[in-house]
Design an enzyme around this catalytic site. Structure first.
Site, PDB file in Angstrom:
ATOM      1  N   ASP A  10       0.789  -1.244   0.000  1.00  0.00           N
ATOM      2  CA  ASP A  10       0.000   0.000   0.000  1.00  0.00           C
ATOM      3  C   ASP A  10       0.825   1.300   0.000  1.00  0.00           C
ATOM      4  O   ASP A  10       0.491   2.246   0.732  1.00  0.00           O
ATOM      5  CB  ASP A  10      -0.966   0.019   1.197  1.00  0.00           C
ATOM      6  CG  ASP A  10      -2.007  -1.095   1.149  1.00  0.00           C
ATOM      7  OD1 ASP A  10      -1.954  -1.929   0.225  1.00  0.00           O
ATOM      8  OD2 ASP A  10      -2.864  -1.152   2.057  1.00  0.00           O
ATOM      9  N   ASP A  48      -4.489  -0.888  -1.846  1.00  0.00           N
ATOM     10  CA  ASP A  48      -5.799  -0.768  -1.221  1.00  0.00           C
ATOM     11  C   ASP A  48      -6.713  -0.198  -2.314  1.00  0.00           C
ATOM     12  O   ASP A  48      -6.349   0.810  -2.956  1.00  0.00           O
ATOM     13  CB  ASP A  48      -5.661   0.197  -0.034  1.00  0.00           C
ATOM     14  CG  ASP A  48      -6.606  -0.080   1.108  1.00  0.00           C
ATOM     15  OD1 ASP A  48      -6.914  -1.257   1.378  1.00  0.00           O
ATOM     16  OD2 ASP A  48      -7.046   0.901   1.751  1.00  0.00           O
ATOM     17  N   HIS A  50     -10.642   0.476  -2.927  1.00  0.00           N
ATOM     18  CA  HIS A  50     -12.037   0.445  -2.471  1.00  0.00           C
ATOM     19  C   HIS A  50     -13.009   1.039  -3.489  1.00  0.00           C
ATOM     20  O   HIS A  50     -12.702   2.070  -4.108  1.00  0.00           O
ATOM     21  CB  HIS A  50     -12.177   1.254  -1.179  1.00  0.00           C
ATOM     22  CG  HIS A  50     -11.325   0.761  -0.043  1.00  0.00           C
ATOM     23  ND1 HIS A  50     -11.332  -0.537   0.391  1.00  0.00           N
ATOM     24  CD2 HIS A  50     -10.440   1.418   0.773  1.00  0.00           C
ATOM     25  CE1 HIS A  50     -10.501  -0.664   1.412  1.00  0.00           C
ATOM     26  NE2 HIS A  50      -9.941   0.506   1.662  1.00  0.00           N
ATOM     27  N   HIS A  54     -17.550   2.466   0.312  1.00  0.00           N
ATOM     28  CA  HIS A  54     -17.043   1.263   0.990  1.00  0.00           C
ATOM     29  C   HIS A  54     -17.412   1.254   2.477  1.00  0.00           C
ATOM     30  O   HIS A  54     -17.462   2.320   3.128  1.00  0.00           O
ATOM     31  CB  HIS A  54     -15.516   1.189   0.842  1.00  0.00           C
ATOM     32  CG  HIS A  54     -14.934  -0.109   1.292  1.00  0.00           C
ATOM     33  ND1 HIS A  54     -14.175  -0.239   2.423  1.00  0.00           N
ATOM     34  CD2 HIS A  54     -15.032  -1.352   0.746  1.00  0.00           C
ATOM     35  CE1 HIS A  54     -13.821  -1.517   2.564  1.00  0.00           C
ATOM     36  NE2 HIS A  54     -14.323  -2.208   1.557  1.00  0.00           N
ATOM     37  N   HIS A  83     -10.766   6.834   1.245  1.00  0.00           N
ATOM     38  CA  HIS A  83      -9.372   6.728   0.770  1.00  0.00           C
ATOM     39  C   HIS A  83      -9.264   5.626  -0.276  1.00  0.00           C
ATOM     40  O   HIS A  83     -10.079   4.706  -0.310  1.00  0.00           O
ATOM     41  CB  HIS A  83      -8.429   6.424   1.943  1.00  0.00           C
ATOM     42  CG  HIS A  83      -8.686   5.071   2.553  1.00  0.00           C
ATOM     43  ND1 HIS A  83      -9.692   4.856   3.456  1.00  0.00           N
ATOM     44  CD2 HIS A  83      -8.096   3.872   2.353  1.00  0.00           C
ATOM     45  CE1 HIS A  83      -9.707   3.583   3.803  1.00  0.00           C
ATOM     46  NE2 HIS A  83      -8.757   2.947   3.145  1.00  0.00           N
ATOM     47  N   LYS A 108      -6.892  -5.118  -3.129  1.00  0.00           N
ATOM     48  CA  LYS A 108      -7.644  -5.665  -2.001  1.00  0.00           C
ATOM     49  C   LYS A 108      -8.592  -4.609  -1.449  1.00  0.00           C
ATOM     50  O   LYS A 108      -8.366  -3.417  -1.622  1.00  0.00           O
ATOM     51  CB  LYS A 108      -6.672  -6.142  -0.913  1.00  0.00           C
ATOM     52  CG  LYS A 108      -5.824  -5.012  -0.359  1.00  0.00           C
ATOM     53  CD  LYS A 108      -4.822  -5.501   0.656  1.00  0.00           C
ATOM     54  CE  LYS A 108      -3.991  -4.375   1.198  1.00  0.00           C
ATOM     55  NZ  LYS A 108      -4.752  -3.324   1.917  1.00  0.00           N
ATOM     56  N   CYS A 153      -2.166  -2.612   7.603  1.00  0.00           N
ATOM     57  CA  CYS A 153      -2.028  -3.540   6.472  1.00  0.00           C
ATOM     58  C   CYS A 153      -0.736  -4.357   6.504  1.00  0.00           C
ATOM     59  O   CYS A 153      -0.740  -5.522   6.117  1.00  0.00           O
ATOM     60  CB  CYS A 153      -2.207  -2.789   5.165  1.00  0.00           C
ATOM     61  SG  CYS A 153      -3.924  -2.237   4.985  1.00  0.00           S
TER      62      CYS A 153
END
Ligand code: VGL
Ligand code: ZN
Length: 204
Positions: A10, A48, A50, A54, A83, A108, A153
Protein backbone atom coordinates in the site's frame (compact mmCIF):
# COMPACT_ATOMS: atom_id res chain seq x y z
CA UNK A 1 17.09 -15.12 -2.75
CA UNK A 2 15.45 -17.40 -5.36
CA UNK A 3 12.69 -18.40 -2.95
CA UNK A 4 12.38 -14.92 -1.38
CA UNK A 5 9.77 -12.31 -2.25
CA UNK A 6 9.51 -8.67 -1.19
CA UNK A 7 5.91 -7.62 -0.57
CA UNK A 8 5.43 -3.85 -0.77
CA UNK A 9 2.18 -2.96 0.99
CA UNK A 10 0.00 0.00 0.00
CA UNK A 11 2.61 2.63 -0.93
CA UNK A 12 -0.13 4.82 -2.40
CA UNK A 13 -0.72 8.57 -2.61
CA UNK A 14 -3.55 8.54 -0.05
CA UNK A 15 -1.22 7.07 2.61
CA UNK A 16 1.53 9.70 2.34
CA UNK A 17 1.45 13.34 3.51
CA UNK A 18 -1.08 15.26 1.39
CA UNK A 19 -3.23 12.13 0.96
CA UNK A 20 -6.67 11.36 2.40
CA UNK A 21 -5.37 8.99 5.10
CA UNK A 22 -1.82 10.21 5.46
CA UNK A 23 0.50 8.05 7.54
CA UNK A 24 2.93 10.36 9.38
CA UNK A 25 6.23 10.39 7.44
CA UNK A 26 4.82 7.74 5.12
CA UNK A 27 6.74 9.24 2.18
CA UNK A 28 10.03 8.37 3.88
CA UNK A 29 9.64 4.69 3.03
CA UNK A 30 9.83 5.30 -0.72
CA UNK A 31 13.63 5.63 -1.14
CA UNK A 32 14.24 2.85 1.40
CA UNK A 33 11.91 0.50 -0.47
CA UNK A 34 13.37 1.42 -3.88
CA UNK A 35 16.87 0.48 -2.67
CA UNK A 36 15.59 -2.73 -1.09
CA UNK A 37 13.52 -3.80 -4.10
CA UNK A 38 16.51 -3.47 -6.42
CA UNK A 39 18.06 -6.41 -4.56
CA UNK A 40 15.04 -8.72 -4.90
CA UNK A 41 14.37 -10.82 -7.95
CA UNK A 42 10.76 -11.30 -6.84
CA UNK A 43 8.56 -8.38 -5.82
CA UNK A 44 4.79 -8.17 -5.26
CA UNK A 45 3.00 -4.85 -4.71
CA UNK A 46 -0.35 -4.39 -3.00
CA UNK A 47 -2.91 -1.65 -3.53
CA UNK A 48 -5.80 -0.77 -1.22
CA UNK A 49 -8.60 -0.51 -3.78
CA UNK A 50 -12.04 0.44 -2.47
CA UNK A 51 -15.26 1.11 -4.35
CA UNK A 52 -17.08 4.38 -3.58
CA UNK A 53 -19.29 3.97 -0.50
CA UNK A 54 -17.04 1.26 0.99
CA UNK A 55 -18.06 -0.11 4.42
CA UNK A 56 -14.75 1.06 5.97
CA UNK A 57 -15.50 4.71 5.17
CA UNK A 58 -17.01 6.78 8.00
CA UNK A 59 -18.98 8.62 5.32
CA UNK A 60 -20.90 5.40 4.61
CA UNK A 61 -22.37 5.35 8.15
CA UNK A 62 -24.74 8.14 9.23
CA UNK A 63 -23.50 10.02 12.28
CA UNK A 64 -20.09 8.31 12.37
CA UNK A 65 -16.69 9.95 12.24
CA UNK A 66 -13.29 8.75 11.03
CA UNK A 67 -11.26 6.74 13.57
CA UNK A 68 -14.35 5.53 15.48
CA UNK A 69 -14.86 1.77 15.69
CA UNK A 70 -18.20 0.17 14.81
CA UNK A 71 -19.51 -3.40 14.67
CA UNK A 72 -19.94 -4.81 11.17
CA UNK A 73 -21.25 -8.30 10.34
CA UNK A 74 -17.74 -9.79 10.61
CA UNK A 75 -16.66 -7.92 13.75
CA UNK A 76 -15.23 -4.57 14.83
CA UNK A 77 -14.20 -2.16 12.08
CA UNK A 78 -12.26 1.09 12.42
CA UNK A 79 -13.86 3.76 10.24
CA UNK A 80 -11.56 5.78 7.99
CA UNK A 81 -11.78 8.89 5.86
CA UNK A 82 -12.65 8.00 2.25
CA UNK A 83 -9.37 6.73 0.77
CA UNK A 84 -7.93 4.70 -2.10
CA UNK A 85 -11.09 4.88 -4.19
CA UNK A 86 -10.64 2.75 -7.32
CA UNK A 87 -9.14 4.66 -10.22
CA UNK A 88 -8.43 7.87 -8.31
CA UNK A 89 -5.06 9.61 -7.97
CA UNK A 90 -5.14 8.80 -4.24
CA UNK A 91 -5.29 5.09 -5.01
CA UNK A 92 -2.35 5.23 -7.42
CA UNK A 93 1.07 4.00 -6.31
CA UNK A 94 3.36 6.84 -5.17
CA UNK A 95 5.12 8.53 -8.10
CA UNK A 96 8.55 8.03 -6.59
CA UNK A 97 8.11 4.27 -6.22
CA UNK A 98 10.54 2.83 -8.73
CA UNK A 99 10.10 -0.94 -8.98
CA UNK A 100 9.65 -1.69 -12.69
CA UNK A 101 10.49 -5.36 -12.12
CA UNK A 102 7.55 -5.95 -9.71
CA UNK A 103 5.70 -9.03 -10.96
CA UNK A 104 2.23 -8.79 -9.44
CA UNK A 105 -0.04 -6.10 -8.05
CA UNK A 106 -2.59 -7.45 -5.60
CA UNK A 107 -5.63 -5.23 -5.17
CA UNK A 108 -7.64 -5.67 -2.00
CA UNK A 109 -10.64 -4.16 -0.23
CA UNK A 110 -12.75 -4.17 -3.40
CA UNK A 111 -15.79 -5.88 -1.86
CA UNK A 112 -18.08 -3.06 -0.75
CA UNK A 113 -19.05 -4.72 2.54
CA UNK A 114 -15.72 -6.24 3.57
CA UNK A 115 -12.49 -4.42 4.39
CA UNK A 116 -9.11 -6.07 3.79
CA UNK A 117 -6.04 -4.87 5.65
CA UNK A 118 -4.37 -8.20 4.85
CA UNK A 119 -3.10 -9.00 1.37
CA UNK A 120 -4.03 -12.67 2.03
CA UNK A 121 -7.48 -12.78 3.70
CA UNK A 122 -10.24 -10.19 3.83
CA UNK A 123 -11.58 -8.88 7.14
CA UNK A 124 -14.35 -11.51 7.25
CA UNK A 125 -11.33 -13.82 7.79
CA UNK A 126 -12.72 -16.19 5.13
CA UNK A 127 -12.36 -14.64 1.70
CA UNK A 128 -8.90 -15.24 0.19
CA UNK A 129 -7.26 -12.78 -2.20
CA UNK A 130 -5.38 -15.55 -4.02
CA UNK A 131 -1.93 -14.35 -2.94
CA UNK A 132 -1.04 -17.49 -0.93
CA UNK A 133 -1.73 -19.70 -3.94
CA UNK A 134 0.32 -17.45 -6.23
CA UNK A 135 3.33 -17.48 -3.90
CA UNK A 136 3.13 -21.25 -3.32
CA UNK A 137 2.81 -22.02 -6.99
CA UNK A 138 5.93 -19.95 -7.66
CA UNK A 139 7.86 -21.59 -4.81
CA UNK A 140 8.28 -18.32 -2.91
CA UNK A 141 8.47 -19.45 0.71
CA UNK A 142 10.34 -16.57 2.37
CA UNK A 143 8.55 -13.25 2.56
CA UNK A 144 9.94 -9.81 3.42
CA UNK A 145 7.17 -7.31 4.05
CA UNK A 146 7.38 -3.50 4.04
CA UNK A 147 5.19 -0.45 3.35
CA UNK A 148 2.19 1.26 4.95
CA UNK A 149 0.92 1.13 7.56
CA UNK A 150 2.99 -0.98 9.98
CA UNK A 151 0.14 -1.46 12.45
CA UNK A 152 -2.66 -2.17 9.95
CA UNK A 153 -2.03 -3.54 6.47
CA UNK A 154 1.61 -4.55 7.06
CA UNK A 155 0.89 -6.32 10.37
CA UNK A 156 -2.25 -8.12 9.16
CA UNK A 157 -0.42 -9.25 6.02
CA UNK A 158 2.53 -10.53 8.07
CA UNK A 159 0.29 -12.37 10.56
CA UNK A 160 -1.66 -14.05 7.76
CA UNK A 161 1.58 -14.94 5.96
CA UNK A 162 2.79 -16.76 9.09
CA UNK A 163 -0.58 -18.47 9.53
CA UNK A 164 -0.33 -19.68 5.92
CA UNK A 165 3.10 -21.19 6.67
CA UNK A 166 5.45 -18.68 5.05
CA UNK A 167 8.72 -17.67 6.70
CA UNK A 168 8.02 -13.98 7.34
CA UNK A 169 9.98 -10.86 8.21
CA UNK A 170 8.85 -7.23 8.49
CA UNK A 171 11.44 -4.59 7.61
CA UNK A 172 10.87 -1.91 10.22
CA UNK A 173 12.67 1.06 8.64
CA UNK A 174 10.80 0.43 5.39
CA UNK A 175 7.42 0.90 7.17
CA UNK A 176 5.61 3.76 8.92
CA UNK A 177 2.64 3.49 11.30
CA UNK A 178 -0.72 5.15 11.89
CA UNK A 179 -0.56 4.32 15.65
CA UNK A 180 -4.15 4.63 16.92
CA UNK A 181 -4.44 4.04 20.69
CA UNK A 182 -1.42 1.81 21.05
CA UNK A 183 -1.97 -0.09 17.81
CA UNK A 184 1.71 -0.04 16.85
CA UNK A 185 2.98 -1.63 20.05
CA UNK A 186 0.17 -4.19 19.91
CA UNK A 187 1.04 -5.05 16.31
CA UNK A 188 4.73 -5.68 17.13
CA UNK A 189 3.72 -7.79 20.13
CA UNK A 190 1.37 -9.95 18.06
CA UNK A 191 3.88 -10.31 15.23
CA UNK A 192 6.63 -11.38 17.66
CA UNK A 193 4.31 -13.95 19.21
CA UNK A 194 3.45 -15.33 15.77
CA UNK A 195 7.10 -15.73 14.82
CA UNK A 196 7.41 -12.79 12.44
CA UNK A 197 11.03 -11.57 12.35
CA UNK A 198 11.65 -7.83 12.87
CA UNK A 199 14.51 -6.65 10.67
CA UNK A 200 16.13 -3.41 9.51
CA UNK A 201 16.80 -2.97 5.78
CA UNK A 202 20.55 -3.09 6.48
CA UNK A 203 20.10 -6.66 7.76
CA UNK A 204 18.32 -8.03 4.67
C1 VGL B 1 -4.79 0.81 5.60
C2 VGL B 1 -6.39 1.73 6.94
C3 VGL B 1 -7.34 1.56 5.95
C4 VGL B 1 -3.34 0.42 5.44
C5 VGL B 1 -5.72 0.62 4.61
O1 VGL B 1 -2.86 0.32 4.28
O2 VGL B 1 -2.67 0.20 6.48
N1 VGL B 1 -5.13 1.35 6.77
N2 VGL B 1 -6.99 1.00 4.79
ZN1 ZN C 1 -8.43 0.91 3.22
Amino acid sequence: MRDACLIVVDVQNDFVPGGALAVPRGDEVVPVINRLAARFENVVLTQDWHPKGHASFASSHAGRKPFETIALAYGPQVLWPDHCVQGTRGAALCDGLDIPHAQLVVRKGYHRDIDSYSAFLEADRKTPTGLAGYLRERGLARLYICGLATDFCVAWTALDARAAGFETAVIEDACRAIDLEGSLEKAWREMAKAGVARLQSSEV
